[in-house]
Design an enzyme around this catalytic site. Structure first.
Site, mmCIF file in Angstrom:
data_model
loop_
_atom_site.group_PDB
_atom_site.id
_atom_site.type_symbol
_atom_site.label_atom_id
_atom_site.label_comp_id
_atom_site.label_asym_id
_atom_site.label_seq_id
_atom_site.Cartn_x
_atom_site.Cartn_y
_atom_site.Cartn_z
ATOM 1 N N ASP A 180 23.818 35.491 39.741
ATOM 2 C CA ASP A 180 24.629 34.562 40.528
ATOM 3 C C ASP A 180 25.442 33.632 39.615
ATOM 4 O O ASP A 180 24.996 33.291 38.524
ATOM 5 C CB ASP A 180 23.672 33.744 41.416
ATOM 6 N N GLU A 292 30.687 40.219 43.606
ATOM 7 C CA GLU A 292 31.063 39.187 44.569
ATOM 8 C C GLU A 292 31.938 38.188 43.839
ATOM 9 O O GLU A 292 31.685 37.858 42.681
ATOM 10 C CB GLU A 292 29.808 38.484 45.117
#
Ligand code: ZN
Length: 518
Positions: A180, A292
């Site tokens: 992330d 992402e």
């Protein structure tokens, strides 16, 4: 949980006898982790001294694939007892391939960031109880570089902890792993090596927030400074592509003005170039991955023309994204529900979610990703409905707060230490987080009776103070907290399952089936 084939069917008498023996050795609580691989039984000894257990016939090669000590297992069988080491985690993923993270594609998905590495069984239980298992694909391993730094965890530990947790829970479906808020090529390389498969690229440092307010002359100057060569583009080409006619978004059209396009390009142009460079690092690795793009931690909400510009540019440059996290309107603070502000309330959010979804569907398709997604109970029904399940929910710190709830109930002195550290460290540790809490409104450890401590976990201000000071707390009392959670694993799991059921339930009616292993 939707089981793989019942391990008792299509098995020989000898295999059934081995399974029975394994069940007896494992005991009731550990038996849920029991898996058959070839003719061997594997399970995790739970509790405060976890270990990998392998029961097999003498000479079974599986006994050579794990490190450990082998002893008599009774009934003429051999029993290997191995540590929860990186080597054994890798061997376990080879033995039970569903534990090896894979790209999850467009399936409805949820990320369960876990700072302590002990929350996965509770997350799995929440998925099972809500009927989300098999519907909402889980990302059990998920941590940002910022959090890895603060918790002093290496990328491999994050992946391995989730492997052991999913194994302990008896999880038999695919899993993802989210590296992330990746900011640099070094971040990406380190996480690739650890087996992450979802890379959340955060080009926030390259987002030019000044575009929001700049006048025409300033915008023009900034537009000229964009990295046009890396973008393989020029302003005339960009205008031709996006200003010629309204964009067809399926259920609607979006007309972008020249001023909107200018601001969008100035704001996000360099961020696109940076994303492209990280995408190339990933693509060159040859490893399976999905990407992402997150711009959620920027100063101003992402407008629809800005989102459309980003989507169009990613597509032109061949950067395939599986999900995108805009900065939504309103306040998405850590660990508490949505709060309206000058940029929008829930009604504005609902309307813009439909626009963002139309862009994600028609210009991707990709999922909308909801960052700082912990505890946003009023948002879940809106985003689930607006996206029709084309959505990724990302949570993190709320699992740490559930761990602290175990301490508040079962170890009040430990919890008081954590709270005292929260008071000491809040003003420093809050930097880089979106937080509205006022420290003076949060009680000090000496102000509270033991019975009042768990209530702090339901107080927004206290939640935020505890949420952002985790790194300091874990430096001081991390080992004690982990010991407590291992001793009280049932209470920890139960608390997580209850809390995450509220996160998952609104998504289940819209969830798209994740791909099954072949
Ligand atoms: Zn984020």
């Amino acid at each position: 949980m939707p089981p793989e084939a019942d391990p008792n069917t299509h098995r020989s008498d000898a295999d059934r006898a081995l399974l029975e023996r394994a069940r007896g050795l494992a005991g009731e609580r550990a038996a849920r982790s029991l898996r058959l691989s070839g003719a061997a039984a594997l399970w995790l000894r739970a509790g405060d001294d976890p270990a990998l257990m392998v029961l097999a016939r003498p000479g079974d090669p599986v006994l050579d694939r794990f490190d450990g000590t082998v002893a008599d297992g009774g009934d003429g069988l051999r029993l290997l007892v191995g540590g929860t080491t990186p080597g054994n985690a890798a061997a376990l993923r080879a033995e039970l391939p569903n534990l090896r993270p894979v790209p999850l594609g467009l399936a409805t998905s949820a990320g369960f960031g876990d700072r302590l590495g002990l929350a996965t069984p509770g997350h799995a239980l929440a998925l099972e109880r809500t009927g989300a298992a098999g519907m909402v694909a889980p990302v059990f391993a998920q941590q940002s570089i910022r959090e890895m730094t603060r918790t002093r965890r290496a990328p491999q530990e994050v992946v391995d902890d989730a492997t052991w947790g999913a194994f302990a829970a008896g999880w038999r479906l695919p899993v993802g792993a989210d590296a992330d808020h990746q900011k640099t090529a070094d971040d990406v390389r380190a996480c690739l090596a650890a087996g992450f498969t979802l890379f959340t690229v955060d080009p926030g440092e390259h987002v030019d927030d000044a575009a929001e307010r700049a006048d025409a002359a300033e915008l023009r100057a900034r537009l000229e400074r964009l990295p046009w060569r890396e973008l393989e583009d020029d302003w005339e080409g960009l205008k031709r592509r996006l200003l010629g006619a309204p964009l067809d978004l399926g259920d609607r059209e979006l007309a972008i003005s020249e001023e909107e396009l200018t601001r969008a390009a100035v704001k996000y142009g360099a961020a696109i170039a940076h994303t492209l460079s990280l995408y190339r690092v990933l693509a060159a690795s040859g490893a399976p991955f999905e990407l992402e793009l997150s711009v959620d931690e920027t100063a101003y909400p992402t407008t629809l023309p800005e989102h459309a510009y980003v989507a169009a540019e990613l597509r032109r440059l061949g950067v395939a994204v599986v999900s995108l996290a805009p900065r939504f309107v309103g306040r998405f603070e850590k660990g508490v529900d949505f709060r309206p502000d000058a940029t929008g309330d829930l009604a504005t959010l609902a309307a813009t979610l439909e626009g963002h979804t139309a862009i994600a569907r028609s210009m991707g398709p990709y999922k909308l990703s909801l960052h700082s997604g912990s505890d946003k109970f009023s948002v879940y029904p809106l985003i689930a409905a607006a996206t029709g399940g084309l959505v990724h929910l990302k949570t993190a710190g709320t699992s740490y707060l559930e761990a602290l709830r175990v301490a508040a109930v079962h170890a009040p002195d430990l919890f008081r230490q954590v709270l005292a550290i929260g008071h000491e460290r809040f003003e420093v540790d809050r930097k880089s987080y979106l937080i509205g809490a006022r420290l003076e409104a949060v009680p000090r450890p000496g102000d509270l009776r033991d019975a009042d401590l768990p209530g702090l976990l339901d107080d927004d201000g206290a939640r935020q103070v505890l949420h952002v000071t985790f790194g300091s707390a874990l430096d001081a009392v991390g080992a004690e907290l982990k010991r407590l959670l291992r001793e009280r694993d049932a209470a920890h799991e139960e608390g997580l399952a209850r809390h995450f059921a509220r996160h998952l339930e609104p998504f289940v009616p819209y969830a798209a089936q994740p791909p099954r292993p072949g």
